[in-house]
Design an enzyme around this catalytic site. Sequence first.
Site, short mmCIF file in Angstrom:
data_model
loop_
_atom_site.label_atom_id
_atom_site.label_comp_id
_atom_site.label_asym_id
_atom_site.label_seq_id
_atom_site.Cartn_x
_atom_site.Cartn_y
_atom_site.Cartn_z
N HIS A 65 0.94 -1.17 -0.11
CA HIS A 65 0.05 -0.01 -0.12
C HIS A 65 0.77 1.33 -0.10
O HIS A 65 2.16 1.27 0.23
CB HIS A 65 -1.08 -0.08 1.26
N GLU A 67 1.11 3.93 2.20
CA GLU A 67 1.70 4.11 3.28
C GLU A 67 2.70 3.09 3.81
O GLU A 67 3.92 3.30 4.13
CB GLU A 67 0.50 3.96 4.55
N SER A 90 -7.80 8.08 3.15
CA SER A 90 -7.96 7.29 4.51
C SER A 90 -7.34 6.19 4.64
O SER A 90 -7.55 4.88 3.80
CB SER A 90 -9.44 7.39 4.61
N CYS A 92 -6.36 2.19 5.22
CA CYS A 92 -7.13 1.19 5.51
C CYS A 92 -6.73 0.33 6.85
O CYS A 92 -5.85 1.03 7.86
CB CYS A 92 -6.67 0.01 4.31
#
Length: 159
Positions: A65, A67, A90, A92
């Site tokens: 991901h 991030e 936002s 997960c």
Amino acid sequence: MKDRDDAGGTGRDVDRAWLATAVAEARTGLAEGGIPIGAALYGADGTLLGSGHNRRVQDSDPSMHAETAAFRAAGRQRSYRGTTMVTTLSPCWYCSGLVRQFGISRVVVGEAATFHGGHDWLSRHGVEVVLLDDAECTAMMRAFIQDHPDVWNEDIGDA
Ligand SMILES: [Zn+2]
């Protein structure tokens, strides 16, 4: 300068500047044929520690991901106290868990309109969350979801 604790979560000026780093990553991901989600990890002193974008499609790796990519790009850090994870979308549950696991202090979220992840949960657990409600981030995700509903549903585990 706006108060970052304002009820609307308008963020500090620097949060907007940092979001631009995440947006640039998201655009790179989109240009590669991937999902346009970008993130950046900033140190307590404002240094960019690492940035990255979602690479599910590019690497055929569902665990990469935005991030996660930014976190890994930052390498080992002695402490995550005072660091800020900036993400276009936002986070997960997986990435929200990463924030808590390593004690990242702040999360700046570009938008939560197309996907509402775990940022409320993070806020309840003492992480400072700033939701910027950024129109560009929302437009980028909306366009992608419209064009690639199958890839998106796979990404959010709703295939
Ligand atoms: Zn995630």
